[in-house]
Design a protein around this motif. Structure first.
Motif, PDB file in Angstrom:
ATOM      1  N   UNK A  45       0.821  -1.223   0.000  1.00 27.78           N
ATOM      2  CA  UNK A  45       0.000   0.000   0.000  1.00 27.78           C
ATOM      3  C   UNK A  45       0.850   1.265   0.000  1.00 27.78           C
ATOM      4  N   UNK A  46       2.006   1.211   0.667  1.00 30.25           N
ATOM      5  CA  UNK A  46       2.885   2.379   0.687  1.00 30.25           C
ATOM      6  C   UNK A  46       3.429   2.650  -0.717  1.00 30.25           C
ATOM      7  N   UNK A  47       3.796   1.563  -1.398  1.00 32.70           N
ATOM      8  CA  UNK A  47       4.285   1.724  -2.781  1.00 32.70           C
ATOM      9  C   UNK A  47       3.177   2.290  -3.666  1.00 32.70           C
ATOM     10  N   UNK A  49       0.815   4.323  -2.713  1.00 30.59           N
ATOM     11  CA  UNK A  49       0.738   5.758  -2.395  1.00 30.59           C
ATOM     12  C   UNK A  49       1.844   6.527  -3.112  1.00 30.59           C
ATOM     13  N   UNK A  50       3.033   5.959  -3.101  1.00 31.69           N
ATOM     14  CA  UNK A  50       4.159   6.626  -3.762  1.00 31.69           C
ATOM     15  C   UNK A  50       3.950   6.693  -5.274  1.00 31.69           C
ATOM     16  N   UNK A  51       3.315   5.656  -5.819  1.00 28.53           N
ATOM     17  CA  UNK A  51       3.012   5.678  -7.254  1.00 28.53           C
ATOM     18  C   UNK A  51       2.063   6.835  -7.580  1.00 28.53           C
ATOM     19  N   UNK A  52       1.103   7.053  -6.683  1.00 26.09           N
ATOM     20  CA  UNK A  52       0.184   8.189  -6.864  1.00 26.09           C
ATOM     21  C   UNK A  52       0.958   9.505  -6.849  1.00 26.09           C
ATOM     22  N   UNK A  53       1.923   9.602  -5.924  1.00 24.97           N
ATOM     23  CA  UNK A  53       2.742  10.816  -5.833  1.00 24.97           C
ATOM     24  C   UNK A  53       3.580  11.010  -7.100  1.00 24.97           C
ATOM     25  N   UNK A  54       4.032   9.884  -7.667  1.00 25.82           N
ATOM     26  CA  UNK A  54       4.915   9.966  -8.837  1.00 25.82           C
ATOM     27  C   UNK A  54       4.134  10.133 -10.136  1.00 25.82           C
TER      28      UNK A  54
ATOM     29  N   UNK B  91      12.082   3.222  -0.175  1.00 23.96           N
ATOM     30  CA  UNK B  91      11.397   4.075  -1.149  1.00 23.96           C
ATOM     31  C   UNK B  91      10.885   5.374  -0.543  1.00 23.96           C
ATOM     32  N   UNK B  92      11.200   5.638   0.719  1.00 25.15           N
ATOM     33  CA  UNK B  92      10.558   6.769   1.398  1.00 25.15           C
ATOM     34  C   UNK B  92      10.863   8.113   0.735  1.00 25.15           C
ATOM     35  N   UNK B  93      11.914   8.161  -0.054  1.00 21.72           N
ATOM     36  CA  UNK B  93      12.228   9.388  -0.769  1.00 21.72           C
ATOM     37  C   UNK B  93      11.040   9.828  -1.642  1.00 21.72           C
ATOM     38  N   UNK B  94      10.262   8.857  -2.100  1.00 23.73           N
ATOM     39  CA  UNK B  94       9.096   9.151  -2.940  1.00 23.73           C
ATOM     40  C   UNK B  94       8.078  10.032  -2.251  1.00 23.73           C
TER      41      UNK B  94
END
Lengths: 297, 279
Positions: A45-47, A49-54, B91-94
């Protein structure tokens, strides 16, 4: 207590500065203990969220490379560098990129240098709280409305519509932020270090050169980075005081949007967002290295 | 030189703003500018009696309030759910990526995402929910400011998340939670009685400051706002940019109203003095 811990204790103690501390201190604190930190939900789920940010970064890059991307296609019909070449040749994007870089660099360097020195004086001033409160005024004001307030004076001094006018306007906006950023850096501990230099016979120049500037290098880099971003992103004030004659990158992006040219607008946006990301990454690496160096001692 | 520095500071921060506002006051009272015709309050009467001005002020305040509350709620939820990943995941930099998005690009991205031929509309078409762009619910240039609110929230909440996570560590919350658990608190109680109050109390000054920024937001409403319901910065900019010079005194009067609201919020909440949670 190791050196890193000592350095952390030199960090802001008093409460007049920014109500948050965004110093990209990536590795501060220990890794969380499973018991103390409660429950995390895992990496997937964290990944997500990061995909949404990216997503905006990837989407805008894709749009800038798209030959055609008509509704209702989810992906472009083809990719090419055609828009990049065209924009570079006739769109003046290279000029805008250079102009934005020069503007942001000049404003960041001048406001960081003066803000750092000014914060040193303000931190020791008996009216410190009032002066810091004043620094918040232009910073809290909407840049475009601030620019309309200043426009008359810029017109009278022939600064409106010139690069010098835009630089001055951006400096007036970024400089107070720089002061707010640095005022908490000047802790009693740091001032005591300065006083110690004088006690040992050092001059003011030596105090700055040998102690204050080396100790403050991470804070200065952080300040430089944040002021650069503020100036790099500036649109409202630039468009009013520049009167369309100082086409920085944000101004150019808005121009393309107004011309209903999404491919060029995406291209300009890509140029606008990837350099700060690179700076963010460099800052990340720098903080990691600094942390590792301190941890090794 | 050292004694002169605070004076230079005032010259560079207070003087330009004060001079600008003084000129705005003089202009709005008919004492300055190309149209000066002696002291008059007619422009102020026109502004204070204009429903459009009050609507813009209230709309801007509401948008700022909703965005700040939504962003704080989203950021708090993110930190509560992902605190471990934010602290140690490679990956927290994201999580910091959205900080590199300037408002003009966020607005353009919002346009590309929420427009009636944007990414969401394409997804809706691909799943058979709509047959063409005209069927997609209007999310931008809409009277309810959904597009503006969504984009400003998307831009604000990652920043709040990063700051809240820094507070999470600086306030030693893992230790506080351990103490709460040893005193018999359940997981939910830990979240709502320890973590949320501590983090939100720390975030409050930033929420106020961001609320002030959002109140004067320009780029996102410029691209995604409707012509009938304008936020205050758009209204002021339009008044300044009209060809009719008669609008200029009103533009300056509205600028002063905006300044009064900003000053009032800063004076009442004093965001700069609350870093350590003391109001």
């Amino acid at each position: 207590m190791n050196v890193f811990e000592k350095w952390r204790r030199l960090q802001p103690q008093r409460g007049e500065g920014l109500p948050f501390k965004l110093n990209f201190d990536w590795n501060k604190g220990k890794p969380p203990s499973p018991r103390g930190e409660g429950t995390g939900v895992g990496r997937a789920p964290f990944a997500a969220l990061l995909l949404l940010f990216a997503l905006p970064f990837a989407y805008l890059l894709l749009l800038s490379l798209a030959m055609q991307w008509r509704f209702p296609l989810l992906l472009p019909e083809g990719l090419s560098l055609e828009h990049w070449q065209l924009a570079w040749r006739i769109g003046g994007l290279a000029d805008s990129l250079g102009l934005s870089a020069v503007c942001a660099a000049v404003v960041a360097l001048s406001s960081t240098a003066l803000g750092f020195r000014m914060a040193h004086a303000i931190a020791a001033h008996h009216r410190r709280r009032l002066l810091v409160a004043i620094a918040y005024l232009p910073y809290a004001f909407s840049p475009v409305i601030y620019a309309f307030c200043l426009q008359f004076f810029f017109l009278k001094t022939n600064l409106a519509g010139t690069l010098a006018g835009v630089l001055l306007g951006q400096f007036l906006l970024v400089f107070p932020f720089s002061v707010i950023l640095f005022v908490n850096h000047w802790t009693p501990r740091l001032r005591n270090m300065e006083a110690l230099v004088y006690t040992l016979g050092g001059s003011a120049g030596a105090a700055w050169r040998r102690v204050l500037l080396p100790v403050s290098r991470p804070a200065l880099l952080n300040g430089l980075f944040q002021t650069f971003l503020l100036a790099w992103f500036e649109y409202g004030l630039t468009t009013v005081l520049g009167q369309g004659r100082v086409p920085t990158l944000p101004v150019r992006v808005y121009q393309y949007i107004g011309e209903a040219n999404p491919y060029f607008a995406a291209l300009g946006s890509t140029l606008l967002i990837w350099p700060p990301l690179l700076l963010l990454w460099l800052n990340y690496r720098y903080q990691n290295r600094t942390h590792a160096a301190f941890a090794d001692r | 030189m050292r004694k002169r520095l605070p004076t230079i500071f005032l010259l560079l921060t207070l003087l330009p703003l004060a001079a600008g506002l003084a000129y705005a006051l003089a202009y709005s009272l008919g004492l300055a500018g190309a149209l000066q015709a002696g002291l008059t309050t007619q422009h102020w009467q026109a502004v204070l009696g204009s429903p459009a001005v009050w609507f813009s002020l209230v709309l801007s305040l509401l948008v700022a309030l909703v965005v700040v509350v939504l962003s704080a709620a989203l950021a708090l939820t993110t930190v509560l759910v992902f605190h471990r990943e934010l602290g140690s995941n490679p990956l927290r930099f994201g999580a910091y990526w959205p900080l590199a998005l300037p408002p003009i690009v966020a607005a353009f991205w919002g346009f590309q995402l929420l427009g009636n031929s944007g990414l969401l509309a394409r997804l809706a078409a691909a799943t058979g929910c709509i047959s063409g762009p005209q069927d997609f619910v209007p999310l931008i240039n809409d009277p309810w400011q959904i597009g503006i609110t969504a984009v400003l929230t998307m831009a604000t909440f990652p920043f709040f998340t990063v700051v809240l996570h820094q507070f999470y560590r600086s306030e030693q919350l893992p230790r506080l939670l351990e103490l709460a658990r040893s005193l018999g608190a359940t997981g939910q109680q830990c979240h709502w009685r320890v973590t949320a109050p501590v983090l939100l109390q720390k975030l409050r000054p930033l929420m106020v400051l961001y609320g002030v920024f959002l109140f004067g937001a320009y780029e996102v409403p410029l691209l995604l706002g409707s012509q009938s319901a304008r936020m205050i910065s758009i209204l002021i900019a339009q008044k300044f940019r009209r060809f009719d010079l008669q609008d200029l005194p009103q533009a300056y009067a509205i600028t002063l109203l905006y300044a009064a609201v900003v000053l009032a919020v800063l004076l009442v909440f004093r965001p700069g003095r609350q870093m350590n949670g003391s109001v």
